[in-house]
Design an enzyme around this catalytic site. Structure first.
Site, mmCIF file in Angstrom:
data_model
loop_
_atom_site.group_PDB
_atom_site.id
_atom_site.type_symbol
_atom_site.label_atom_id
_atom_site.label_comp_id
_atom_site.label_asym_id
_atom_site.label_seq_id
_atom_site.Cartn_x
_atom_site.Cartn_y
_atom_site.Cartn_z
ATOM 1 N N ASP A 214 59.609 -57.178 -64.435
ATOM 2 C CA ASP A 214 59.092 -56.247 -63.431
ATOM 3 C C ASP A 214 58.675 -54.931 -64.088
ATOM 4 O O ASP A 214 57.589 -54.403 -63.844
ATOM 5 C CB ASP A 214 60.205 -56.005 -62.403
ATOM 6 C CG ASP A 214 59.804 -55.038 -61.304
ATOM 7 O OD1 ASP A 214 58.794 -55.310 -60.637
ATOM 8 O OD2 ASP A 214 60.496 -54.026 -61.116
ATOM 9 N N LYS B 192 59.453 -54.795 -49.851
ATOM 10 C CA LYS B 192 58.512 -53.668 -49.763
ATOM 11 C C LYS B 192 57.657 -53.746 -48.508
ATOM 12 O O LYS B 192 57.031 -52.771 -48.124
ATOM 13 C CB LYS B 192 57.610 -53.638 -51.001
ATOM 14 C CG LYS B 192 58.316 -53.098 -52.228
ATOM 15 C CD LYS B 192 57.330 -52.828 -53.336
ATOM 16 C CE LYS B 192 58.043 -52.261 -54.558
ATOM 17 N NZ LYS B 192 57.160 -52.238 -55.729
ATOM 18 N N HIS C 10 67.097 -56.988 -58.814
ATOM 19 C CA HIS C 10 66.104 -56.769 -59.874
ATOM 20 C C HIS C 10 65.967 -55.307 -60.311
ATOM 21 O O HIS C 10 65.308 -55.023 -61.299
ATOM 22 C CB HIS C 10 64.738 -57.379 -59.512
ATOM 23 C CG HIS C 10 63.965 -56.658 -58.450
ATOM 24 N ND1 HIS C 10 64.200 -56.826 -57.112
ATOM 25 C CD2 HIS C 10 62.953 -55.772 -58.528
ATOM 26 C CE1 HIS C 10 63.360 -56.086 -56.412
ATOM 27 N NE2 HIS C 10 62.592 -55.423 -57.249
ATOM 28 N N HIS C 11 66.599 -54.380 -59.580
ATOM 29 C CA HIS C 11 66.589 -52.982 -60.042
ATOM 30 C C HIS C 11 67.969 -52.515 -60.508
ATOM 31 O O HIS C 11 68.187 -51.334 -60.746
ATOM 32 C CB HIS C 11 66.072 -52.038 -58.942
ATOM 33 C CG HIS C 11 64.596 -52.162 -58.716
ATOM 34 N ND1 HIS C 11 63.663 -51.722 -59.634
ATOM 35 C CD2 HIS C 11 63.884 -52.696 -57.686
ATOM 36 C CE1 HIS C 11 62.435 -51.969 -59.177
ATOM 37 N NE2 HIS C 11 62.547 -52.566 -57.998
ATOM 38 N N HIS D 198 64.312 -51.359 -50.789
ATOM 39 C CA HIS D 198 63.550 -52.619 -50.752
ATOM 40 C C HIS D 198 64.287 -53.856 -51.298
ATOM 41 O O HIS D 198 64.092 -54.947 -50.754
ATOM 42 C CB HIS D 198 62.141 -52.458 -51.356
ATOM 43 C CG HIS D 198 62.073 -52.507 -52.840
ATOM 44 N ND1 HIS D 198 62.164 -51.403 -53.632
ATOM 45 C CD2 HIS D 198 61.913 -53.562 -53.686
ATOM 46 C CE1 HIS D 198 62.071 -51.771 -54.900
ATOM 47 N NE2 HIS D 198 61.903 -53.060 -54.966
ATOM 48 N N HIS E 189 60.334 -61.253 -55.259
ATOM 49 C CA HIS E 189 61.309 -60.198 -55.573
ATOM 50 C C HIS E 189 61.049 -58.896 -54.816
ATOM 51 O O HIS E 189 61.965 -58.172 -54.485
ATOM 52 C CB HIS E 189 61.393 -59.948 -57.089
ATOM 53 C CG HIS E 189 60.275 -59.139 -57.653
ATOM 54 N ND1 HIS E 189 59.042 -59.662 -57.951
ATOM 55 C CD2 HIS E 189 60.181 -57.821 -57.959
ATOM 56 C CE1 HIS E 189 58.260 -58.711 -58.422
ATOM 57 N NE2 HIS E 189 58.923 -57.580 -58.434
ATOM 58 N N ASP E 190 59.791 -58.591 -54.527
ATOM 59 C CA ASP E 190 59.491 -57.340 -53.827
ATOM 60 C C ASP E 190 59.139 -57.543 -52.353
ATOM 61 O O ASP E 190 58.513 -56.676 -51.741
ATOM 62 C CB ASP E 190 58.326 -56.617 -54.526
ATOM 63 C CG ASP E 190 58.810 -55.719 -55.666
ATOM 64 O OD1 ASP E 190 59.992 -55.315 -55.652
ATOM 65 O OD2 ASP E 190 58.006 -55.410 -56.562
#
Ligand SMILES: [Fe+2]
Ligand SMILES: [Fe+2]
Length: 305
Positions: free
Chosen positions: A258, A181, A231-232, A206, A177-178
């Site tokens: 998260d 980054k 996811h954000h 990201h 998911h990240d």
């Protein structure tokens, strides 16, 4: 004739190379074969460090990444059989570190297999996954965060009795998911303070970067891509990058986990890790405000018991 390019191999990975030939530098810029394809290096040599600095040919890069990941996968399978949870975590972190160091086809391709091993290894003992998520490591990074989010996600999936293919997809989504980054400047990523408004704007890119990376380098399922992208996002439209209100299930689930993982484990100079119960209370406030799904949040709470 085209000159060949050689890339140094990490000492800790040399034992995984069988199919890929290895080279050493006999004089500056002169490379010679050290071991041919199809042969491993003896344990004795490895243990005693009886080998020079070794290299692979650049053209073997993807094949090499796959071979190393298969080695990681075998280590994980063995550690699961032997009940060595700390060993599983260590190998998983190394694997994710490799993936995040250079997310490309070779490194991402072996992840579905890893997830298959984890899902079949732990489907009858979800408690172990929570242990996996709480094994502490001093060096907190995106790598450890990703592995922790994955462990909590798998634990949620087993608790909710989701199908094994769905569990594998969500686990992969959590692990990746990240991944976006990796393209955020490290001064921002590792800033030992709260980010400025400008820095936060950069950070907000990201999820979209992650979506692009996953699409570019792999053919992973659309749900995995969507989870990374969303996811954000929040159900009241206050999230980012798009501020949408219809968020995919993967995006919603990874979003809650998260937050939980970041609050319970992240130790930064300006903020200490929160107690799990306090963290759930903080997230519950966001549920009341309509940011997260109550149903998913409640299930997640039960999956932690
Ligand atoms: Fe994120
Ligand atoms: Fe995250």
């Amino acid at each position: 004739m085209k000159t060949r390019t050689y890339i140094p191999v990490r000492a800790s990975q040399i034992r995984y190379y069988r199919r890929v030939p290895l080279f050493f530098e006999s004089a500056p810029g002169v490379f010679q074969l050290y071991k041919p394809a199809g042969m491993g290096i003896s344990e004795v040599r490895l243990d005693e460090g009886l080998h020079p600095r070794l290299f692979i040919e650049e053209t073997d890069r993807d094949e090499a990444a796959l071979e190393v990941h298969r080695g990681f996968n075998q280590d994980i399978a063995r550690d699961i059989r032997e009940g060595d949870v700390a060993g599983v975590k260590e190998t998983l972190c190394r694997l994710v570190e490799e993936t995040l160091a250079e997310p490309r086809a070779g490194t991402i391709q072996a992840l579905p297999e890893t997830m298959g091993i984890l899902v079949s290894g732990y489907s009858d003992q979800p408690g172990v996954l929570r242990t996996l998520a709480t094994i502490s490591t001093k060096d907190y990074s995106t790598v450890i965060h990703s592995v922790n989010v994955m462990a909590l996600t798998l634990s949620f999936c087993f608790f909710s009795r989701l199908s094994l293919p769905e569990t594998r997809r969500l686990g992969l989504c959590a692990l990746l998911h990240d991944v976006g980054k990796t393209e955020i400047p490290s001064e921002i990523l590792k800033a030992p303070r709260r980010l400025t408004a400008e820095e936060f704007e950069v950070m907000k890119a990201h999820p979209a970067i992650g979506e692009r990376i996953i699409r570019q380098v792999s053919r992973l399922d659309g749900e995995i891509v969507q989870g990374a992208l969303e996811h954000h996002e929040k159900l009241d439209g206050s999230g980012y990058p798009r501020g949408i209100r219809r968020v995919s299930f993967a995006g919603q689930l990874i979003g809650i986990i998260d937050c939980y993982e970041a609050l319970t484990n992240e130790e930064r100079p300006y903020r200490r890790a929160q107690d799990p119960l306090d963290t759930l209370r903080i997230i519950k406030e966001d549920v009341e405000r309509g940011k997260f799904s109550r149903r998913i949040f409640e299930k997640f709470c039960y999956s932690l018991v």
